[in-house]
Design a protein around this motif. Structure first.
Motif, PDB file in Angstrom:
ATOM      1  N   ARG A 401     -18.150 -17.425  19.572  1.00  0.00           N
ATOM      2  CA  ARG A 401     -18.378 -15.856  19.893  1.00  0.00           C
ATOM      3  C   ARG A 401     -17.588 -14.959  18.203  1.00  0.00           C
ATOM      4  O   ARG A 401     -16.500 -15.640  17.833  1.00  0.00           O
ATOM      5  N   LYS A 403     -15.890 -13.187  16.179  1.00  0.00           N
ATOM      6  CA  LYS A 403     -14.487 -12.077  16.070  1.00  0.00           C
ATOM      7  C   LYS A 403     -14.389 -10.738  16.031  1.00  0.00           C
ATOM      8  O   LYS A 403     -15.043 -10.775  14.960  1.00  0.00           O
ATOM      9  N   LYS A 404     -14.236  -9.652  15.938  1.00  0.00           N
ATOM     10  CA  LYS A 404     -15.024  -8.530  15.661  1.00  0.00           C
ATOM     11  C   LYS A 404     -13.363  -8.495  15.085  1.00  0.00           C
ATOM     12  O   LYS A 404     -12.417  -7.622  15.467  1.00  0.00           O
ATOM     13  N   TYR A 405     -14.079  -7.706  13.242  1.00  0.00           N
ATOM     14  CA  TYR A 405     -12.854  -7.558  12.596  1.00  0.00           C
ATOM     15  C   TYR A 405     -12.529  -5.995  12.133  1.00  0.00           C
ATOM     16  O   TYR A 405     -14.024  -5.418  12.576  1.00  0.00           O
ATOM     17  N   LYS A 406     -11.766  -5.446  12.152  1.00  0.00           N
ATOM     18  CA  LYS A 406     -11.737  -4.050  11.607  1.00  0.00           C
ATOM     19  C   LYS A 406     -11.631  -3.582  10.450  1.00  0.00           C
ATOM     20  O   LYS A 406     -12.475  -2.872   9.664  1.00  0.00           O
ATOM     21  N   ASP A 429      -7.198  -6.545  11.734  1.00  0.00           N
ATOM     22  CA  ASP A 429      -7.978  -8.105  12.218  1.00  0.00           C
ATOM     23  C   ASP A 429      -8.467  -8.027  10.278  1.00  0.00           C
ATOM     24  O   ASP A 429      -9.481  -6.820  10.581  1.00  0.00           O
ATOM     25  N   LYS A 462     -25.267  -8.988   9.811  1.00  0.00           N
ATOM     26  CA  LYS A 462     -25.548  -8.879  11.345  1.00  0.00           C
ATOM     27  C   LYS A 462     -25.384  -9.496  11.386  1.00  0.00           C
ATOM     28  O   LYS A 462     -24.211  -9.456  13.192  1.00  0.00           O
ATOM     29  N   ASN A 465     -21.681  -9.136  12.462  1.00  0.00           N
ATOM     30  CA  ASN A 465     -21.404  -7.952  13.475  1.00  0.00           C
ATOM     31  C   ASN A 465     -20.279  -6.948  12.549  1.00  0.00           C
ATOM     32  O   ASN A 465     -19.683  -6.378  13.700  1.00  0.00           O
ATOM     33  N   ILE A 466     -20.634  -6.407  11.392  1.00  0.00           N
ATOM     34  CA  ILE A 466     -19.917  -4.777  10.595  1.00  0.00           C
ATOM     35  C   ILE A 466     -20.670  -3.758  10.948  1.00  0.00           C
ATOM     36  O   ILE A 466     -21.836  -4.244  10.900  1.00  0.00           O
ATOM     37  N   MET A 467     -20.281  -2.838  11.188  1.00  0.00           N
ATOM     38  CA  MET A 467     -20.608  -1.570  11.298  1.00  0.00           C
ATOM     39  C   MET A 467     -20.356  -0.770  10.486  1.00  0.00           C
ATOM     40  O   MET A 467     -19.530  -1.092   9.429  1.00  0.00           O
ATOM     41  N   ASP A 470     -17.222   0.168   9.335  1.00  0.00           N
ATOM     42  CA  ASP A 470     -16.289  -0.128   9.162  1.00  0.00           C
ATOM     43  C   ASP A 470     -15.635  -0.321   7.275  1.00  0.00           C
ATOM     44  O   ASP A 470     -16.741  -0.980   6.540  1.00  0.00           O
TER      45      ASP A 470
END
Length: 617
Positions: A401, A403-406, A429, A462, A465-467, A470
């Motif tokens: 899955r 990883k959520k990066y900053k 991260d 997508k 998972n880029i916001m 970010d």
């Protein structure tokens, strides 16, 4: 006058080799390895379907070269230094589970031992040669596993090295055992069957000679001078070494694949993995031309007539599939302690792919009357099915899955790597997104999180998972590409946090609060000013970030578990920075106790990082 060669089949093969990865990338199909599609396309254009490509002597020659180069590169990718360092010095203190060599040997010999009861079980229902089936069940298709691991960037990691080592051991042992057994069946046991040992004697002799050559100043000067000239002396030398060992294999009447793999192992001891231009050139030559020809010709040469007895072979196919998967998966579960259940299961499944050596072994058995045509059809069908199913299951299971990066950094230059390392120092991260395979491999080798993507589109945006909030650094070396990416992020993705280097093509965004444009000329001027007015501080910072690297190391060495930091004598050019335990971050001090499973962040020179790895891994 001799008839000229017909190059049309070669053109068709190269169009397939060029088009398959392009189409898979365009359709964003990531779970199907391109090598499998190439084999299927080979079947389609082959003599049994469309009939566009037939087995011609020059195509077979190019295919054989492709296969030998694939095995040769497998040897080159094997980190022989890690294998040597894996040999136990204090037997009682060896952690077998974390020792790559011991784990690989356990998996292969575990697979071999499990093959014995399975072969006996099959013999209750079918009239088979039990020993021959014991040899067939543990075979591994390096031709399938290596390209997949290479494409996923796993070959430079411990996980990929273990899978590669298992495949290499299985390939070498299978070749040796099949050669000896076929010789015994034909003419009885003779001492000539042990001649394959000569190739290992030649290996050590060549290594000794090579060690002496690289110490000669004149030799090093000539090699350096001619490396990038038209002569490409190192490439010629590498191919000469490959052919030398292949010739030796022919003289001692063993399989050429053994010579190719040993040649790759030999050169791996002299070439640095991450920075060698020779490796990149050999990769380009092999994967760009010869290796795709091999895979497509596997499909072309696939004898579909062997499936004529398919109906009566179905029960045996089922037994073989159970045998292939169980003999690989069960021993691979030893990896659970290192990588978890899902990843260890995926390792066993990937090594179950049987295309290549398994089919070749079946042909040997057929020629020696050890198996009949129905049994051969079952083995061929089972090998094809495992080579189609195993990579798909591996891709599915091995997909972690995201990883959520900053922070996200787009580019493939040195600035990108340095920025990612500095983010790591601050505990942020970051993920590098690069369009260069070469840069991606170098970033991964430096312990940085990086992915390879030719194009950046909405699907990738997508998937990562880029916001919108970010930070995204756009740092490619092409100002036009930077401008295009900035526009795409702002208008297509509605992104609100973008940072890039200044360019006249971005002049219209000067007052845009969402986009930070750093004037690179002003930045360089500031550096020059600092070098003149504050030389000591400037030099110290430049040296620290120029020669020092940051790395995360997981403690797996039981011998040093439980010790306090003050009990270690660390390299003077390295330092422990942070420790992560159960998702909690700690600042390290002298009384900090280090335990198995702790992940420590260290900074230092290459020598210091090697010292950290030796102590904790």
């Amino acid at each position: 006058m001799e008839e000229s060669l017909n190059y049309t089949p070669l053109l068709i093969i190269l169009v397939i080799a060029w088009g398959v990865p392009m189409i898979l990338n365009w359709l964003e199909i990531t779970k199907i390895p391109s090598v499998i599609v190439e084999i299927i396309m080979g079947v389609m254009v082959g003599p049994y379907l469309l009939g566009w490509v037939h087995s011609e002597f020059y195509l077979e020659f190019l295919s054989d070269i492709g296969f030998l180069l694939l095995i040769f590169l497998s040897g080159l990718e094997t980190d022989i230094g890690k294998i040597i360092s894996s040999f136990p010095r204090k037997f009682r203190k060896v952690d077998f589970v974390s020792n790559s060599l011991m784990v690989s040997l356990f998996i292969y010999f575990g697979s071999l031992l499990l093959s014995v009861p399975l072969a006996y079980f099959i013999s209750f229902y079918y009239d088979i040669d039990i020993f021959f089936f014991v040899l067939i069940l543990p075979t591994v298709a390096l031709s399938i596993t290596v390209p997949i691991l290479k494409n996923d960037g796993e070959l430079i990691r411990k996980f990929g090295q273990i899978i590669l080592m298992v495949g290499a051991i299985a390939t070498i042992m299978s070749i040796i055992l099949v050669s000896i057994y076929s010789g015994v069946i034909q003419k009885g046991f003779r001492t000539e069957l042990l001649l394959f040992l000569i190739i290992f004697v030649v290996f050590f002799m060549a290594y000794f000679i090579g060690k002496q050559l690289v110490k000669i100043t004149l030799f090093k000067k000539i090699m350096f001078t001619l490396e990038h000239a038209a002569s490409q002396i190192k490439i010629r030398g590498s191919i000469a070494v490959l052919l030398f060992f292949i010739v030796i294999s022919g003289i001692i009447k063993t399989e050429a694949v053994l010579g190719a793999f040993v040649a790759g192992l030999l050169l791996s001891m002299f070439l640095p993995k991450e920075k060698s231009a020779v490796l990149f050139k050999l990769d380009g030559m092999s994967y760009g031309f010869f290796i795709p020809i091999f895979f497509i010709m596997v499909g072309v040469n696939l004898d579909l007539s062997a499936l004529s007895n398919f109906g009566q072979s179905i029960p045996l196919i089922g037994l073989l599939l159970v045998g292939f998967y169980s003999t690989q998966i069960i021993p691979s579960l030893i990896l659970i302690k290192l990588f978890g259940f899902k990843k260890s299961l995926s390792a066993g499944i990937l090594n179950t792919a049987r295309m290549g050596l398994c089919i070749a072994t079946a042909q040997i058995g057929l020629s020696l009357n050890l198996i009949d045509t129905a049994t051969n059809a079952a083995i061929v069908t089972s090998a094809i099915l495992t080579s189609l199913i195993s990579p798909l299951l591996y891709k599915y299971l091995n997909q972690e899955r995201m990883k959520k990066y900053k922070v996200f950094i787009i580019g493939d230059n040195k600035t990108v790597g340095i920025l990612s390392e500095r983010m790591k120092i601050h505990g942020i991260d970051s993920l590098i997104i690069t369009s260069s395979q070469k840069s991606n491999k170098l970033f991964l080798a430096r312990g940085l999180d990086s992915i390879h993507a030719e194009l950046f589109g909405s699907v990738l945006y997508k998937k990562l998972n880029i916001m919108p909030f970010d930070p995204v650094f756009v740092l490619t070396t092409n100002d036009s590409n930077n401008a295009d990416l900035i526009r795409r992020f702002k208008y297509d993705f509605n992104h609100s946090k973008l940072i890039t280097l200044g360019s006249h093509q971005l002049s219209g965004y000067g007052n845009d609060a969402e986009i930070s444009i750093i004037d690179k000329y002003e930045m360089i001027a500031n550096q020059m000013e600092s070098a003149l007015l504050r030389p000591n501080a400037h030099t110290a910072l430049a040296q620290n970030f120029g020669t020092y690297s940051v790395e995360e190391i997981k403690i797996t060495n039981k011998e040093n578990s439980g010790k306090r930091v003050r009990d270690f004598a660390f390299h003077p050019s390295g330092s422990l920075v942070l420790m992560r335990r159960n998702n909690e971050i700690y600042i390290i001090h002298g009384d900090t106790q280090l335990l198995l499973g702790d992940i420590i962040t260290v900074i230092g020179t290459d020598e210091a990082l090697n010292d950290f790895r030796a102590k904790f891994i």
